[in-house]
Design a protein around this motif. Structure first.
Motif, short mmCIF file in Angstrom:
data_model
loop_
_atom_site.label_atom_id
_atom_site.label_comp_id
_atom_site.label_asym_id
_atom_site.label_seq_id
_atom_site.Cartn_x
_atom_site.Cartn_y
_atom_site.Cartn_z
N THR A 122 11.70 155.00 103.42
CA THR A 122 11.96 155.79 104.62
C THR A 122 10.81 155.60 105.60
O THR A 122 9.83 154.94 105.30
CB THR A 122 12.07 157.30 104.30
N ARG A 123 10.96 156.24 106.75
CA ARG A 123 9.86 156.28 107.73
C ARG A 123 9.11 157.60 107.65
O ARG A 123 8.21 157.85 108.43
CB ARG A 123 10.42 156.10 109.14
N THR A 124 9.49 158.44 106.71
CA THR A 124 8.90 159.77 106.57
C THR A 124 7.45 159.67 106.11
O THR A 124 7.15 159.02 105.11
CB THR A 124 9.69 160.61 105.56
N ARG A 125 6.57 160.33 106.85
CA ARG A 125 5.15 160.40 106.50
C ARG A 125 4.78 161.85 106.26
O ARG A 125 5.27 162.75 106.94
CB ARG A 125 4.29 159.83 107.62
N LEU A 126 3.92 162.07 105.28
CA LEU A 126 3.46 163.40 104.93
C LEU A 126 1.95 163.40 104.77
O LEU A 126 1.35 162.35 104.50
CB LEU A 126 4.04 163.83 103.57
N ILE A 127 1.36 164.56 104.88
CA ILE A 127 -0.02 164.76 104.50
C ILE A 127 0.04 165.46 103.14
O ILE A 127 0.63 166.53 103.02
CB ILE A 127 -0.80 165.63 105.51
N ALA A 128 -0.53 164.83 102.13
CA ALA A 128 -0.49 165.37 100.77
C ALA A 128 -1.91 165.62 100.28
O ALA A 128 -2.83 164.86 100.58
CB ALA A 128 0.22 164.39 99.84
N PHE A 129 -2.06 166.67 99.50
CA PHE A 129 -3.36 166.98 98.90
C PHE A 129 -3.47 166.23 97.59
O PHE A 129 -2.51 166.16 96.81
CB PHE A 129 -3.48 168.49 98.67
N ASP A 130 -4.63 165.64 97.34
CA ASP A 130 -4.82 164.79 96.17
C ASP A 130 -6.07 165.20 95.40
O ASP A 130 -7.15 165.29 95.97
CB ASP A 130 -4.96 163.33 96.62
N THR A 131 -5.91 165.48 94.11
CA THR A 131 -7.04 165.78 93.25
C THR A 131 -7.33 164.65 92.27
O THR A 131 -8.24 164.76 91.46
CB THR A 131 -6.79 167.08 92.45
N LEU A 132 -6.56 163.56 92.36
CA LEU A 132 -6.67 162.46 91.40
C LEU A 132 -7.61 161.35 91.86
O LEU A 132 -7.96 160.48 91.08
CB LEU A 132 -5.29 161.85 91.12
N GLY A 133 -7.94 161.31 93.14
CA GLY A 133 -8.79 160.24 93.66
C GLY A 133 -8.01 159.01 94.09
O GLY A 133 -8.53 157.90 94.06
N SER A 134 -6.77 159.19 94.51
CA SER A 134 -5.93 158.08 94.97
C SER A 134 -6.46 157.54 96.29
O SER A 134 -7.17 158.23 97.02
CB SER A 134 -4.49 158.55 95.15
N GLY A 135 -6.07 156.29 96.60
CA GLY A 135 -6.54 155.69 97.83
C GLY A 135 -5.48 154.81 98.48
O GLY A 135 -4.42 154.56 97.91
N PRO A 136 -5.77 154.34 99.70
CA PRO A 136 -4.84 153.49 100.43
C PRO A 136 -4.36 152.30 99.59
O PRO A 136 -5.13 151.69 98.86
CB PRO A 136 -5.66 153.03 101.63
N GLY A 137 -3.06 152.04 99.69
CA GLY A 137 -2.45 150.94 98.96
C GLY A 137 -1.83 151.35 97.63
O GLY A 137 -1.04 150.60 97.05
N GLU A 138 -2.17 152.52 97.13
CA GLU A 138 -1.62 152.97 95.85
C GLU A 138 -0.25 153.62 96.05
O GLU A 138 0.03 154.20 97.09
CB GLU A 138 -2.54 154.00 95.21
N GLN A 139 0.58 153.52 95.01
CA GLN A 139 1.84 154.26 94.98
C GLN A 139 1.62 155.51 94.16
O GLN A 139 0.99 155.47 93.10
CB GLN A 139 2.97 153.42 94.37
N VAL A 140 2.13 156.63 94.66
CA VAL A 140 1.93 157.92 94.02
C VAL A 140 3.23 158.70 93.94
O VAL A 140 4.20 158.39 94.63
CB VAL A 140 0.87 158.76 94.77
N LEU A 141 3.22 159.72 93.10
CA LEU A 141 4.33 160.67 93.01
C LEU A 141 3.89 161.94 93.71
O LEU A 141 2.76 162.42 93.51
CB LEU A 141 4.67 160.98 91.55
N ILE A 142 4.79 162.50 94.51
CA ILE A 142 4.50 163.68 95.32
C ILE A 142 5.49 164.78 94.95
O ILE A 142 6.68 164.52 94.79
CB ILE A 142 4.68 163.37 96.83
N THR A 143 4.99 166.00 94.84
CA THR A 143 5.87 167.16 94.76
C THR A 143 5.61 168.00 96.00
O THR A 143 4.52 167.95 96.58
CB THR A 143 5.65 167.97 93.47
N GLN A 144 6.63 168.76 96.41
CA GLN A 144 6.52 169.54 97.65
C GLN A 144 6.89 170.99 97.41
O GLN A 144 7.54 171.35 96.43
CB GLN A 144 7.47 168.98 98.71
#
Length: 84
Positions: free
Chosen positions: A32-54
């Motif tokens: 999609t083109r959907t962008r979100l601001i997500a809070f991260d406690t895992l130390g993820s960074g640009p280029g990584e794929q992540v799972l998000i809950t809302q």
């Protein structure tokens, strides 16, 4: 739950009291083109794929504190397996 790509960090010089340690990331939901601001406690960074809950599950993860967080990184995708 959403699969998203981390596309950048969001820097903030001030934060609401009570937020736990972590970072804000800009993510784009895969497919999609959907962008979100997500809070991260895992130390993820640009280029990584992540799972998000809302929503309530994102804020509820922090227990009784309930910070004003609407999207939370809950996992890092290392590999996607195809079912055959």
């Amino acid at each position: 739950m959403l699969r998203a790509n981390v596309i950048g960090n969001v820097w903030s010089s001030r934060r609401v009291d009570g937020l736990p340690s972590g970072a804000f990331l800009e993510v784009q939901v895969v497919g999609t083109r959907t962008r979100l601001i997500a809070f991260d406690t895992l130390g993820s960074g640009p280029g990584e794929q992540v799972l998000i809950t809302q929503g309530a599950p994102a804020a509820g993860w922090f227990g009784d504190v309930r910070p004003p967080i609407d999207a939370l990184v809950i996992g890092s995708i290392d590999e996607r397996l195809n079912s055959a």
